[in-house]
Scaffold this active site. Structure first.
Site, PDB file in Angstrom:
ATOM      1  N   LYS A 276       0.834  -1.197   0.000  1.00  0.00           N
ATOM      2  CA  LYS A 276       0.000   0.000   0.000  1.00  0.00           C
ATOM      3  C   LYS A 276       0.871   1.251   0.000  1.00  0.00           C
ATOM      4  CE  LYS A 276      -3.914  -1.897   2.623  1.00  0.00           C
ATOM      5  NZ  LYS A 276      -4.938  -1.743   1.573  1.00  0.00           N
ATOM      6  N   ARG A 350     -10.220 -11.617   1.799  1.00  0.00           N
ATOM      7  CA  ARG A 350     -11.043 -12.692   1.243  1.00  0.00           C
ATOM      8  C   ARG A 350     -10.298 -14.025   1.296  1.00  0.00           C
ATOM      9  NH1 ARG A 350     -11.518  -9.299  -4.246  1.00  0.00           N
ATOM     10  NH2 ARG A 350     -11.205  -7.624  -2.740  1.00  0.00           N
TER      11      ARG A 350
HETATM   12  N1  BES Z   1      -8.172  -3.843   4.313  1.00  0.00           N
HETATM   13  C1  BES Z   1      -8.252  -3.441   2.978  1.00  0.00           C
HETATM   14  C2  BES Z   1      -9.508  -2.649   2.655  1.00  0.00           C
HETATM   15  C3  BES Z   1      -9.535  -1.237   3.152  1.00  0.00           C
HETATM   16  C4  BES Z   1      -8.775  -0.252   2.554  1.00  0.00           C
HETATM   17  C5  BES Z   1     -10.359  -0.897   4.197  1.00  0.00           C
HETATM   18  C6  BES Z   1      -8.828   1.045   3.020  1.00  0.00           C
HETATM   19  C7  BES Z   1     -10.430   0.404   4.656  1.00  0.00           C
HETATM   20  C8  BES Z   1      -9.654   1.374   4.071  1.00  0.00           C
HETATM   21  C9  BES Z   1      -8.246  -4.676   2.064  1.00  0.00           C
HETATM   22  O1  BES Z   1      -7.465  -5.720   2.501  1.00  0.00           O
HETATM   23  C10 BES Z   1      -7.693  -4.232   0.758  1.00  0.00           C
HETATM   24  O2  BES Z   1      -6.552  -3.881   0.713  1.00  0.00           O
HETATM   25  N2  BES Z   1      -8.520  -4.252  -0.273  1.00  0.00           N
HETATM   26  C11 BES Z   1      -8.105  -3.827  -1.570  1.00  0.00           C
HETATM   27  C12 BES Z   1      -8.702  -4.769  -2.574  1.00  0.00           C
HETATM   28  C13 BES Z   1      -8.158  -4.574  -3.955  1.00  0.00           C
HETATM   29  C14 BES Z   1      -6.711  -4.978  -4.011  1.00  0.00           C
HETATM   30  C15 BES Z   1      -8.976  -5.408  -4.911  1.00  0.00           C
HETATM   31  C16 BES Z   1      -8.599  -2.397  -1.772  1.00  0.00           C
HETATM   32  O3  BES Z   1      -9.719  -2.079  -1.330  1.00  0.00           O
HETATM   33  O4  BES Z   1      -7.868  -1.604  -2.325  1.00  0.00           O
HETATM   34 MN    MN Z   2      -5.447  -5.519   1.857  1.00  0.00          MN
END
Ligand code: BES
Ligand code: MN
Ligand code: ZN
Length: 495
Positions: A276, A350
């Protein structure tokens, strides 16, 4: 903090502070008139000066009103009468309690407005008061708690017929508030303290001395035996061993099928190799808010001794980049036997949830709800007001929507049509773990739906509702109120 319900004569009640709610343009308010008469008309004169408007949440402290039993009178704005309900009342009580705290009062009494559902008003008021008083200073060397904290809040009625309902609402509200506070505390802890092992210890601590609650923790070697290749692939990138925490609350009849609550427990999500950006990455300590809400809800079940069976399942891990971490393109085999192409290692929630869902089949659940901070896309879609709701069973979805209304803990349903599954096609495995930019919240649920075919299932995406960012950063404890209400209604403790 103690909350209680009481019948009282508000004119003569001895209290350090009497809080009385007033609507905008408050003509003909009986309680107000009674106080005004007792005070020889001074209150009416003050109000006619017009400084206090009655806007929702407005407060005004008045001193020295002769003829009343109360030492102080706090006017509390309730907004327009036609817009009034438990939601507005909660907002107003939140402001009132903050003002009482600021005035260093340790006790107060609040008259519950007539005419509406007194159970809902009082229960929401307890939750709102607890929200206003919540502090998290476990990690500060000096606590910043007030010197003279508010210790007791009485909810008053002038009509004895409301008393029983209000007392019940206090007890229910208190249990829900305690569950919410537990969820907040766990979530607010940093990732270096709140690890998967820490969560497991907290689950054990919750069950200590409680006959109806049993906790077991599966270790990585147990998961290996079960074939949880998806879950284990995430934790391979971390030095903290993964845990699968299983809580069994037996309050219902033996043999009656349980409700299963599955909470995403990523104690820190850096994204893995698909790392990230640095901006606000600290907030990914909150990626275990689903897990925290399961623990908070089970705490409320225990306190309320709900006559229902509930299973909590918490897959917990970190998601970090490492030489042994998942790589984009890796293919893993889930416990269900389905193979998954990990196209983005940041779609890890997931991966741990799918094995937890398959594991949950053994409990023959009556219904399964998973709770997860699953997608940033959910914040884009719904902002910070509503959790995303998706389900493979319309009746279960309706039941959750009802519970959400009744608990002032909003959800909004998104569709989960089969067509969305097409976005998860993989050239090399059974399914891919991402579905492209379009409908990211739904394709995440569509992924999970591959693992829920043997039971009624609903998914709550709480990415936008589980915590607040910015100056007032902190966990909200949502959706503990919604889940607790759902269970209370299922076992007919509320109607
Ligand atoms: N934990 C995150 C989702 C999230 C991001 C929650 C920001 C709250 C704030 C999750 O694990 C994630 O990183 N999801 C990705 C999915 C994507 C790679 C398809 C996302 O939402 O960017
Ligand atoms: Mn994630
Ligand atoms: Zn995550």
């Amino acid at each position: 903090m103690k909350y209680s319900a009481r019948y009282a004569q508000i004119e003569t009640l001895k209290t350090p502070c009497l809080v009385i709610g007033l609507h905008e343009g408050r003509r003909g308010d009986e309680a107000l008139e009674a106080l005004d008469r007792a005070g020889g008309g001074r209150l009416g004169r003050i109000l006619r000066q017009g400084d206090f408007k009655g806007c929702a949440g407005e407060t005004q402290l008045l001193y020295d009103l002769e003829g009343l039993g109360a030492r102080r009178l706090m006017l509390l704005g309730l907004g327009k009468r036609k817009d009034f309900g438990a939601r507005t009342f909660a907002k107003a009580v939140n402001k009132a309690v903050s003002a009482l705290q600021k005035a260093n009062l340790s006790q107060a009494a609040l008259l519950v407005p007539e005419g509406d559902d007194s159970y809902a008003l009082v229960r929401e008021a307890v939750l709102a008061a607890a929200e206003a008083l919540y502090r998290f200073d476990d990690c500060k060397s000096e606590a910043d708690s007030p010197k003279k904290p508010l210790r007791q809040l009485h909810f008053l009625t002038r009509d004895r017929r409301h008393l029983r309902r209000m007392q019940k609402a206090c007890a229910h509200g208190q249990a829900m508030a305690a569950g919410t506070a537990l969820a907040k505390d766990l979530a607010n802890l940093p990732g270096n303290i709140c690890t998967p092992a820490y969560l497991a210890d907290q689950a054990r601590k919750l069950a200590r001395g409680k006959r109806k609650l049993k906790v077991s923790v599966l270790e990585e070697k147990d998961m290996q035996k079960l074939g949880m290749g998806a879950l284990l692939s995430v934790s391979r990138g971390s030095r903290q061993p993964a845990k699968l925490i299983v809580l069994e609350y037996r309050g219902g009849k033996t043999g009656s099928r349980p409700v299963a609550l599955i909470g995403k427990g990523l104690t820190f999500d850096a994204g893995g190799i698909s790392i990230k950006p640095a901006q606000a990455m600290d907030e990914m300590k909150y990626d275990m808010c689903g897990a925290a809400s399961v623990l908070g809800t089970l705490a409320a079940c225990v306190e309320l001794e709900l006559p229902i069976n509930v299973v909590g399942v918490i897959p917990s891990s970190e998601n970090l980049p490492d030489g042994d971490a998942n790589k984009p393109g890796d293919i893993v085999t889930s416990m269900s036997g389905k193979t998954i192409e990990v196209l983005n290692t940041d779609a890890e929630g997931r991966l741990i949830l799918c094995d937890a869902l398959t594991y949950t089949e053994r409990f023959k659940p009556a219904a399964v709800i998973d709770i997860a901070t699953l997608t940033g896309a959910c914040i884009v879609a719904l902002g910070h007001q509503a959790s995303g709701l998706m389900a493979n069973d319309e009746r279960l979805a309706e039941e959750i929507k009802q519970a959400s209304e009744a608990s002032n803990d909003r959800v909004w349903q998104l569709p989960l049509w089969d067509e969305y599954r097409e976005q998860l096609k993989s050239n090399f495995a059974d399914i891919a773990n991402i579905g492209g930019r379009a409908a990211g919240t739904i394709t995440a649920a569509a992924f999970l739906s591959h693992f829920t075919e043997s039971f009624k299932w609903a998914h709550l995406d709480i990415a936008g509702t589980a915590w607040r960012s910015g100056n007032n950063k902190g966990a909200t404890g949502r959706p503990v109120p919604l889940l607790t209400q759902f269970l209370m209604k299922r076992c007919k403790v509320v109607d």
